[in-house]
Structures are given as structure tokens and as C-alpha cells.
Design an enzyme around this catalytic site. Structure first.
Site, PDB file in Angstrom:
ATOM      1  CG  HIS A 100      -1.916  -1.022   1.379  1.00 37.89           C
ATOM      2  ND1 HIS A 100      -2.043  -1.811   2.502  1.00 37.89           N
ATOM      3  CD2 HIS A 100      -2.886  -1.441   0.530  1.00 37.89           C
ATOM      4  CE1 HIS A 100      -3.057  -2.652   2.348  1.00 37.89           C
ATOM      5  NE2 HIS A 100      -3.577  -2.457   1.149  1.00 37.89           N
ATOM      6  CE  LYS A 131     -13.371  -6.625   5.390  1.00 34.56           C
ATOM      7  NZ  LYS A 131     -12.753  -5.996   4.224  1.00 34.56           N
ATOM      8  NE  ARG A 133      -3.042  -8.146  -4.023  1.00 32.92           N
ATOM      9  CZ  ARG A 133      -3.637  -8.605  -2.942  1.00 32.92           C
ATOM     10  NH1 ARG A 133      -2.930  -8.903  -1.893  1.00 32.92           N
ATOM     11  NH2 ARG A 133      -4.940  -8.777  -2.901  1.00 32.92           N
ATOM     12  CB  SER A 150      -4.280  -6.482   4.973  1.00 32.35           C
ATOM     13  OG  SER A 150      -3.939  -5.238   4.430  1.00 32.35           O
TER      14      SER A 150
END
Ligand code: PNS
Length: 171
Positions: free
Chosen positions: A28, A52, A101, A139
Site C-alpha cells: 500500500h 465487517k 496485484r 493485509s
């Protein structure tokens, strides 16, 4: 232009770089720096989603980002709740920046970009390829390594590694 003046960016205006950042990784960080070479103003926007479950609270995630990044003109860290396009509109941003990615991200990102375009045609999602050094990094994998007390060198900023160790009781 004198030596002390910063290099001009390619695009004037504000871009939003949204994410969960649970926690921010070196992937990031690299993308943020590259984003700042393109946009003169960039808001790193931490999503607050009460439905979440995250390891770090929204405030903790935003604070970790602030600690990990140098103070820089045009760079801001904020958080938002609700629809990303509503936040972008409220901030007067026309661009959402996302890192991509390898193939695994593609479908999710395509779906999200299309939905955001439908919700708000005036906001464009732009993708930058994640630096190849960080193609493997997420992450989620960082949380996994940290959970088992594995080494975090090169994966996250040192302040984030410390926060992970504290949170997971490995300090
Ligand atoms: O880092 P992440 O988890 O891939 O980021 C996803 C995020 C936060 C950008 C995305 O979930 C989001 O925009 N959430 C806000 C709610 C929203 O606008 N949803 C509509 C897009 S499908």
C-alpha cells in the site's frame, strides 16, 4: 523551475485511495507514493464497515497509516462510512485509485469498479499495478504471519509491525 520546487504531477485534482488497510502494508505504501507522483492530492480513505470484523478499529487503522507515512503536501488520511462513491462525491473527487496485484484481484476489482461506475458515472476507477516486490503481499497474509509470531520485516512499516505484536500479544 528551481531545485527546491517539487516535480509537477501528471493530474491536477483529488484522487481517493480507499481500502480496509487492516493493516496498511508496504505494498500500500509503495502505491501511495506512486499515486502522489500522478495526482497532486491523494486521500487515503479507511473504510469503516460495522458489519465487517477487522483486527484494528477504524481509528487505529487510520492512525497507523498516519504514522507510517511522512507528512507530505497533498497527502491526507481520512476514514469514511457508507458508499465509497458518496464519499468521493462529498470530497469532490473524480478518481478512485486502486492497486492491482496478479490475476487474483481482477474479478473483484472489475465488479467493484463497474458497480461504482453504475452508482456514479462521474467517478472513474483507475488501477495501478502493485509493485512486483509486493505481488504476494496482502493485509490478510500479514495478519496470518503476525498471528503465529512470524517475521514481518519488509512486509509492513516498523510501527505497524509493533502495533501487530502488541495487538496479538507477541511483544
Ligand atoms: O482493501 P479492500 O478491503 O479491498 O477495500 C474494499 C473497499 C473498502 C474499497 C470497498 O469494500 C468499499 O468501497 N466499501 C465501501 C462500500 C461501497 O461503496 N460498496 C460498493 C462497491 S461494490
Amino acid at each position: 523551475m528551481t531545485d527546491s520546487e517539487p516535480e509537477p504531477t501528471l493530474c491536477e485534482g483529488l484522487a481517493i485511495y480507499p481500502g480496509s488497510f487492516d493493516p496498511i502494508t508496504n505494498g500500500h505504501v509503495e502505491l501511495i507514493f506512486r499515486g502522489l507522483e500522478v495526482f497532486d492530492r491523494l486521500v487515503v480513505a479507511v473504510a469503516h464497515n460495522p458489519r465487517k470484523q477487522t483486527l484494528f478499529t477504524t481509528d487505529e487503522r487510520a492512525e497507523m497509516i498516519r504514522q507510517a507515512l511522512p507528512e507530505r503536501k497533498g497527502l491526507e488520511v481520512d476514514s469514511f462510512e457508507g458508499l465509497l462513491v458518496d464519499y468521493a462525491r462529498a470530497r469532490g473527487a473524480h478518481v478512485i485509485l486502486r492497486g492491482l496485484r496478479a490475476v487474483a484481484d481482477f474479478e473483484y476489482e472489475l465488479q467493484m469498479a463497474n458497480m461504482n461506475k453504475k452508482l456514479c458515472p462521474g467517478v472513474e476507477t483507475l488501477f495501478m499495478m502493485t509493485g512486483e516486490r509486493y505481488f504476494f503481499l496482502s493485509s490478510q497474509s500479514v495478519r496470518e504471519v503476525a498471528t503465529f509470531g512470524g517475521p514481518l520485516d519488509g512486509l509492513v512499516p516498523e510501527t505497524v509491525a509493533e502495533a501487530l505484536r502488541r495487538k496479538l500479544g507477541h511483544d
